[in-house]
Design a protein around this motif. Structure first.
Motif, PDB file in Angstrom:
ATOM      1  N   ALA A 131       0.764  -1.114  -0.135  1.00  0.00           N
ATOM      2  CA  ALA A 131      -0.013  -0.022  -0.046  1.00  0.00           C
ATOM      3  C   ALA A 131       0.769   1.213  -0.092  1.00  0.00           C
ATOM      4  N   VAL A 132       0.470   2.266  -0.763  1.00  0.00           N
ATOM      5  CA  VAL A 132       1.102   3.465  -0.814  1.00  0.00           C
ATOM      6  C   VAL A 132       1.088   4.286   0.492  1.00  0.00           C
ATOM      7  N   THR A 133       2.320   4.638   1.103  1.00  0.00           N
ATOM      8  CA  THR A 133       2.057   5.444   2.341  1.00  0.00           C
ATOM      9  C   THR A 133       2.943   6.830   1.986  1.00  0.00           C
ATOM     10  N   ASP A 134       4.090   7.135   2.907  1.00  0.00           N
ATOM     11  CA  ASP A 134       4.604   8.327   2.817  1.00  0.00           C
ATOM     12  C   ASP A 134       6.275   8.072   3.235  1.00  0.00           C
ATOM     13  N   SER A 135       7.157   9.115   3.214  1.00  0.00           N
ATOM     14  CA  SER A 135       8.462   8.722   3.544  1.00  0.00           C
ATOM     15  C   SER A 135       8.705   9.067   5.001  1.00  0.00           C
ATOM     16  N   GLU A 136       7.575   9.295   5.614  1.00  0.00           N
ATOM     17  CA  GLU A 136       7.697  10.007   6.848  1.00  0.00           C
ATOM     18  C   GLU A 136       8.172   8.994   7.909  1.00  0.00           C
ATOM     19  N   ALA A 137       7.485   7.613   7.718  1.00  0.00           N
ATOM     20  CA  ALA A 137       7.717   6.611   8.517  1.00  0.00           C
ATOM     21  C   ALA A 137       7.231   6.862  10.051  1.00  0.00           C
ATOM     22  N   ARG A 138       6.085   7.653  10.284  1.00  0.00           N
ATOM     23  CA  ARG A 138       5.591   7.779  11.593  1.00  0.00           C
ATOM     24  C   ARG A 138       3.972   7.706  11.400  1.00  0.00           C
ATOM     25  N   VAL A 139       3.631   6.696  12.378  1.00  0.00           N
ATOM     26  CA  VAL A 139       2.034   6.653  12.293  1.00  0.00           C
ATOM     27  C   VAL A 139       1.057   7.415  13.196  1.00  0.00           C
ATOM     28  N   TYR A 140       0.682   8.423  12.382  1.00  0.00           N
ATOM     29  CA  TYR A 140      -0.361   9.374  13.099  1.00  0.00           C
ATOM     30  C   TYR A 140      -1.121   9.948  12.177  1.00  0.00           C
ATOM     31  N   ARG A 141      -2.468  10.425  12.539  1.00  0.00           N
ATOM     32  CA  ARG A 141      -3.578  10.903  11.431  1.00  0.00           C
ATOM     33  C   ARG A 141      -2.888  12.522  11.299  1.00  0.00           C
ATOM     34  N   LYS A 142      -3.132  12.991  10.038  1.00  0.00           N
ATOM     35  CA  LYS A 142      -2.984  14.223   9.670  1.00  0.00           C
ATOM     36  C   LYS A 142      -3.046  14.412   8.271  1.00  0.00           C
ATOM     37  N   ASP A 143      -3.886  15.527   7.831  1.00  0.00           N
ATOM     38  CA  ASP A 143      -4.504  15.837   6.392  1.00  0.00           C
ATOM     39  C   ASP A 143      -3.216  15.557   5.430  1.00  0.00           C
TER      40      ASP A 143
ATOM     41  N   GLY B 224      -2.434   7.715   2.594  1.00  0.00           N
ATOM     42  CA  GLY B 224      -2.301   6.405   2.724  1.00  0.00           C
ATOM     43  C   GLY B 224      -2.146   5.821   4.243  1.00  0.00           C
ATOM     44  N   VAL B 225      -1.591   6.641   5.130  1.00  0.00           N
ATOM     45  CA  VAL B 225      -1.609   6.391   6.541  1.00  0.00           C
ATOM     46  C   VAL B 225      -3.039   6.398   7.177  1.00  0.00           C
ATOM     47  N   ASN B 226      -3.598   7.735   6.874  1.00  0.00           N
ATOM     48  CA  ASN B 226      -5.050   7.751   7.328  1.00  0.00           C
ATOM     49  C   ASN B 226      -5.925   6.689   6.841  1.00  0.00           C
TER      50      ASN B 226
ATOM     51  N   ASP C 250      -7.971   6.265  17.172  1.00  0.00           N
ATOM     52  CA  ASP C 250      -6.683   6.961  16.668  1.00  0.00           C
ATOM     53  C   ASP C 250      -5.577   7.038  17.653  1.00  0.00           C
ATOM     54  N   GLU C 251      -6.052   7.341  18.703  1.00  0.00           N
ATOM     55  CA  GLU C 251      -4.938   7.590  19.982  1.00  0.00           C
ATOM     56  C   GLU C 251      -4.469   6.306  20.487  1.00  0.00           C
ATOM     57  N   GLU C 252      -5.016   5.329  20.430  1.00  0.00           N
ATOM     58  CA  GLU C 252      -4.835   3.983  20.739  1.00  0.00           C
ATOM     59  C   GLU C 252      -3.848   3.363  19.902  1.00  0.00           C
ATOM     60  N   ILE C 253      -4.128   3.845  18.558  1.00  0.00           N
ATOM     61  CA  ILE C 253      -3.055   3.272  17.383  1.00  0.00           C
ATOM     62  C   ILE C 253      -1.819   3.990  17.336  1.00  0.00           C
ATOM     63  N   GLU C 254      -2.050   5.527  17.416  1.00  0.00           N
ATOM     64  CA  GLU C 254      -0.775   6.247  17.623  1.00  0.00           C
ATOM     65  C   GLU C 254       0.325   5.730  18.570  1.00  0.00           C
ATOM     66  N   LYS C 255      -0.489   5.489  19.862  1.00  0.00           N
ATOM     67  CA  LYS C 255       0.418   4.858  20.970  1.00  0.00           C
ATOM     68  C   LYS C 255       1.186   3.632  20.688  1.00  0.00           C
ATOM     69  N   GLU C 256       0.359   2.558  20.140  1.00  0.00           N
ATOM     70  CA  GLU C 256       0.680   1.291  19.635  1.00  0.00           C
ATOM     71  C   GLU C 256       1.938   1.361  18.780  1.00  0.00           C
ATOM     72  N   PHE C 257       1.818   2.102  17.937  1.00  0.00           N
ATOM     73  CA  PHE C 257       3.056   2.259  16.969  1.00  0.00           C
ATOM     74  C   PHE C 257       4.210   3.566  17.092  1.00  0.00           C
ATOM     75  N   ASP C 258       4.063   3.792  18.250  1.00  0.00           N
ATOM     76  CA  ASP C 258       4.920   4.998  18.627  1.00  0.00           C
ATOM     77  C   ASP C 258       6.317   4.488  18.783  1.00  0.00           C
ATOM     78  N   GLY C 259       7.223   5.003  17.776  1.00  0.00           N
ATOM     79  CA  GLY C 259       8.610   4.489  17.789  1.00  0.00           C
ATOM     80  C   GLY C 259       8.732   3.288  16.456  1.00  0.00           C
ATOM     81  N   LYS C 260       7.718   2.922  16.113  1.00  0.00           N
ATOM     82  CA  LYS C 260       7.985   1.771  15.272  1.00  0.00           C
ATOM     83  C   LYS C 260       7.656   2.265  13.852  1.00  0.00           C
ATOM     84  N   GLY C 261       8.073   1.679  12.768  1.00  0.00           N
ATOM     85  CA  GLY C 261       7.982   2.120  11.403  1.00  0.00           C
ATOM     86  C   GLY C 261       6.879   1.429  10.625  1.00  0.00           C
ATOM     87  N   TYR C 262       6.727   1.836   9.397  1.00  0.00           N
ATOM     88  CA  TYR C 262       5.643   1.352   8.815  1.00  0.00           C
ATOM     89  C   TYR C 262       5.450  -0.190   8.551  1.00  0.00           C
TER      90      TYR C 262
END
Ligand code: ATP
Ligand code: MG
Length: 335
Positions: free
Chosen positions: A228-240, A244-246, A260-272
């Motif tokens: 799946a297409v994402t972006d080059s930032e490699a951080r999981v959080y929701r933003k306009d 792809g990540v959204n 969303d909050e739980e998901i952001e926490k779960e993948f904090d510090g982890k990559g795509y």
């Protein structure tokens, strides 16, 4: 006196047999059908009349109609308690559509974005049926005096035109049709393409990597999510703009119930990589029971035909009452 037998509200929704449903159809519409099937008087169906606007091969249409019907039963809809039918088995749909065509303005039908999108996609076959599609959809809904229509957000405009047509007809002839409300689930309302996440996921997409079919096996699902297409930032959080990540967060949230909050926490510090593995596994877990039940049902053609007949009979009973009422009001001679 209290009335415990109060009539349940009516729910109707149809899906076209234009291909195997995608994860988008499932999370945006079908999952809600199952959730509503106990508490409401439900009419669910395969919209084969709608699907000939793109002129499918006849043998494919027959096969896909059966497959889509089996899939509806595989969702867990009860064909004896709910009404599960094939649209062309109930002639009232086409009959009311003609009447309502005459109460729909050319201008308002021209504003439908689906018509514009689909005309661009099939420039060699911009037929009148494609243009009149929303009027047939209005007939589907109005025939059953429907209270709620569970749909994805892409169909909201068609629900608005349905209300306008019904309101106009009621204004001219007195109360004939109930005005329906859309029922749009929160997070699954619009699942986007995995390859072009600014476009909605569609079962008629020509690139199979863009969608997950509800019948894809675990291996295929994992591969499609990983690519799946994402972006080059490699951080999981929701933003306009992080489309792809959204989208993947939305899918994960629908399948696991996590916020969303739980998901952001779960993948904090982890990559795509970790994130995509988790999303893929969640999708596999969500779709596996559906696929297994489908495989069981599709081999039992006699049972499917029996259920289709029952569905056609029950749907016709309700639909014809409304059709007769509308025909009488317009002034057709009764004999
Ligand atoms: P087609 O490309 O042939 O139009 P489709 O995938 O749009 O196929 P439909 O049969 O037109 O499927 O729609 C069935 C239901 O699925 C509708 O309620 C629609 O709103 C919903 N739906 C379709 N695509 C999505 C999506 N990407 N996300 C959420 N819901 C969707
Ligand atoms: Mg569609």
């Amino acid at each position: 006196m209290e009335n415990n037998q109060e009539k349940k509200q009516t729910v109707l929704s149809l899906i076209q047999p234009t291909g195997t449903p995608t994860l988008g159809n499932y999370l945006g519409a079908l999952k809600n059908w199952k959730n509503m099937s106990d508490g409401y008087d439900c009419f669910f169906g395969v919209a084969d009349l709608h699907s000939i606007t793109v002129r499918p091969n006849p043998a494919d249409l027959r096969r896909r109609t059966t497959e889509m019907y089996a899939l509806l039963l595989a969702l867990g809809l009860d064909p004896h308690k709910n009404t599960v039918f094939v649209q062309s088995h109930v002639p009232a749909h086409a009959q009311l559509a003609w009447i309502l065509d005459c109460y729909t303005q050319f201008g308002e039908a021209s504003r439908m974005t689906q018509f514009k999108d689909k005309s661009e996609k099939h420039p060699d076959n911009v037929n009148v049926g494609l243009f009149a599609y929303p009027v047939l959809m209005a007939s589907d809904i109005l025939l059953y005096q429907t209270d709620f229509v569970p749909i994805g957000i892409d169909q909201k405009q068609h629900l608005e035109i349905t209300r306008n047509i019904a309101d106009r007809f009621n204004g001219l002839y007195g109360n004939t049709f109930k005005l329906p409300e859309p029922f749009i689930g929160k997070s699954g309302a619009k699942i986007m393409s995995l390859q072009e996440p600014t476009k909605k996921m569609s079962k008629s997409d020509t690139n199979p990597k863009a969608y997950i079919s509800v019948l894809d096996d675990d291996n295929t699902i994992m591969k499609k999510i990983k690519s799946a297409v994402t972006d080059s930032e490699a951080r999981v959080y929701r933003k306009d703009g992080k489309d792809g990540v959204n989208n993947l967060m939305g899918i994960y949230s629908c399948c696991t119930g996590k916020t969303d909050e739980e998901i952001e926490k779960e993948f904090d510090g982890k990559g795509y990589g970790d994130f995509k593995t988790a999303v893929g596994e969640a999708v596999c877990d969500e779709l596996r029971p559906l696929r297994e039940e489908y495989n069981r049902l599709i081999s039992d053609k006699a049972y499917l035909t029996e259920c289709m007949k029952e569905g056609a009979e029950k749907a016709s009973y309700t639909a014809e009452r409304t059709l007769r009422k509308a025909m009488k009001k317009v002034g057709f001679l009764q004999i």
